[in-house]
Design a protein around this motif. Structure first.
Motif, PDB file in Angstrom:
ATOM      1  N   VAL A   1      35.091  36.449  33.164  1.00 29.94           N
ATOM      2  CA  VAL A   1      34.206  36.023  34.250  1.00 29.94           C
ATOM      3  C   VAL A   1      34.277  34.498  34.359  1.00 29.94           C
ATOM      4  O   VAL A   1      34.317  33.806  33.341  1.00 29.94           O
ATOM      5  N   PRO A   2      34.299  33.950  35.581  1.00 32.59           N
ATOM      6  CA  PRO A   2      34.327  32.494  35.731  1.00 32.59           C
ATOM      7  C   PRO A   2      33.148  31.825  35.020  1.00 32.59           C
ATOM      8  O   PRO A   2      32.048  32.388  34.955  1.00 32.59           O
ATOM      9  N   GLU A   3      33.398  30.639  34.514  1.00 33.64           N
ATOM     10  CA  GLU A   3      32.361  29.889  33.813  1.00 33.64           C
ATOM     11  C   GLU A   3      31.143  29.711  34.713  1.00 33.64           C
ATOM     12  O   GLU A   3      31.267  29.454  35.912  1.00 33.64           O
TER      13      GLU A   3
ATOM     14  N   PHE B   1      28.891  32.130  35.227  1.00 30.79           N
ATOM     15  CA  PHE B   1      28.448  33.422  35.742  1.00 30.79           C
ATOM     16  C   PHE B   1      28.404  34.438  34.605  1.00 30.79           C
ATOM     17  O   PHE B   1      29.294  34.460  33.742  1.00 30.79           O
TER      18      PHE B   1
ATOM     19  N   THR C   1      28.360  37.832  35.124  1.00 27.63           N
ATOM     20  CA  THR C   1      29.162  39.001  35.487  1.00 27.63           C
ATOM     21  C   THR C   1      30.003  38.681  36.717  1.00 27.63           C
ATOM     22  O   THR C   1      29.732  37.706  37.437  1.00 27.63           O
ATOM     23  N   TRP C   2      30.999  39.538  36.983  1.00 27.46           N
ATOM     24  CA  TRP C   2      31.773  39.389  38.218  1.00 27.46           C
ATOM     25  C   TRP C   2      30.896  39.645  39.436  1.00 27.46           C
ATOM     26  O   TRP C   2      31.083  39.037  40.486  1.00 27.46           O
TER      27      TRP C   2
ATOM     28  N   ASP D   1      27.771  38.771  39.744  1.00 26.82           N
ATOM     29  CA  ASP D   1      27.077  37.499  39.982  1.00 26.82           C
ATOM     30  C   ASP D   1      27.992  36.525  40.714  1.00 26.82           C
ATOM     31  O   ASP D   1      27.585  35.849  41.657  1.00 26.82           O
ATOM     32  N   TYR D   2      29.238  36.437  40.261  1.00 29.71           N
ATOM     33  CA  TYR D   2      30.200  35.551  40.921  1.00 29.71           C
ATOM     34  C   TYR D   2      30.401  35.981  42.380  1.00 29.71           C
ATOM     35  O   TYR D   2      30.383  35.148  43.282  1.00 29.71           O
ATOM     36  N   ASP D   3      30.574  37.273  42.594  1.00 31.28           N
ATOM     37  CA  ASP D   3      30.791  37.798  43.947  1.00 31.28           C
ATOM     38  C   ASP D   3      29.630  37.418  44.868  1.00 31.28           C
ATOM     39  O   ASP D   3      29.840  37.004  46.006  1.00 31.28           O
TER      40      ASP D   3
ATOM     41  N   SER E   1      27.863  34.859  44.752  1.00 32.71           N
ATOM     42  CA  SER E   1      27.845  33.418  45.013  1.00 32.71           C
ATOM     43  C   SER E   1      28.784  33.019  46.149  1.00 32.71           C
ATOM     44  O   SER E   1      28.723  31.892  46.640  1.00 32.71           O
ATOM     45  N   LEU E   2      29.642  33.932  46.563  1.00 32.59           N
ATOM     46  CA  LEU E   2      30.625  33.638  47.603  1.00 32.59           C
ATOM     47  C   LEU E   2      30.001  33.736  48.988  1.00 32.59           C
ATOM     48  O   LEU E   2      29.008  34.433  49.174  1.00 32.59           O
TER      49      LEU E   2
ATOM     50  N   GLU F   1      32.729  38.179  50.102  1.00 28.38           N
ATOM     51  CA  GLU F   1      32.144  39.033  49.066  1.00 28.38           C
ATOM     52  C   GLU F   1      32.802  40.403  49.045  1.00 28.38           C
ATOM     53  O   GLU F   1      33.077  40.976  50.088  1.00 28.38           O
TER      54      GLU F   1
END
Length: 144
Positions: free
Chosen positions: A34-36, A38, A40-41, A43-45, A47-48, A53
Motif C-alpha cells: 500500500v502507498p505510504e 495509507f 489499505t488500497w 483508503d488510497y482509492d 483519496s483519488l 477511483e
C-alpha cells in the motif's frame, strides 16, 4: 541518456478486477504494498479524484522483480489481434512429448480459470511447440 528503472505491462479491460484476478492466478503475482500514508488500497482509492477511483488493479511478482502488471478500465472493447502478447514460459528446456505434456497440463489449469484454448502450434525446424490461448477478455497469450 535516461536509465529505465522499471517496466510495467498494462492491460486495457472492460472488467479490470476480473482480468486482474485471472492473471494473478496464472502467474502467482501478489498485491503490491500500500502507498505510504495509507492503511489499505481502499483508503488510497478513496483519496483519488472520483474519475480515477476504482477502475484499476496492479500485481507484482513476489520473487524476482519481473514487470508489474496493471489493469485499467477502458470504454472500448477488443476488436483485433493483439500487437503484443505475453508468453507464459512453462515448458522452457523441454522438447517433444515432455514439452507437450507440460503445455497441455497448464492449458487445462488455465481453462478452469476461464481461459480459452485457441491453437496448438507444433514444433518445426525453428521453434518448439507452443499453445496459443486467450484470457477471459480475449487477449491472446502463448503457453511456451
Amino acid at each position: 541518456m535516461p536509465s529505465i528503472k522499471q517496466v510495467q505491462i498494462t492491460f486495457d479491460c472492460a472488467e479490470p478486477e476480473r482480468v486482474a484476478r485471472f492473471w494473478r492466478e496464472v502467474l502467482g503475482y501478489e498485491v503490491p504494498p500500500v502507498p505510504e500514508g495509507f492503511a489499505t488500497w481502499a483508503d488510497y482509492d478513496r483519496s483519488l479524484p472520483p474519475e480515477h477511483e476504482g477502475p484499476a488493479y496492479a500485481w507484482i511478482n513476489p520473487v524476482d522483480g519481473a514487470p508489474r502488471l496493471f489493469f485499467q478500465r477502458v470504454p472500448e472493447g477488443k476488436v483485433v489481434k493483439n500487437r503484443l502478447h505475453l508468453d507464459v514460459r512453462v515448458g522452457t528446456g523441454l522438447v517433444g512429448e515432455a514439452r507437450l505434456a507440460v503445455l497441455e497440463a497448464e492449458c487445462a489449469r488455465l481453462i478452469a480459470l476461464g481461459a480459452a484454448r485457441v491453437q496448438l502450434l507444433l514444433a518445426d525446424d525453428e521453434n518448439e511447440s507452443c499453445l496459443v490461448m486467450q484470457d477471459i477478455e480475449g487477449n491472446e497469450f502463448c503457453l511456451d
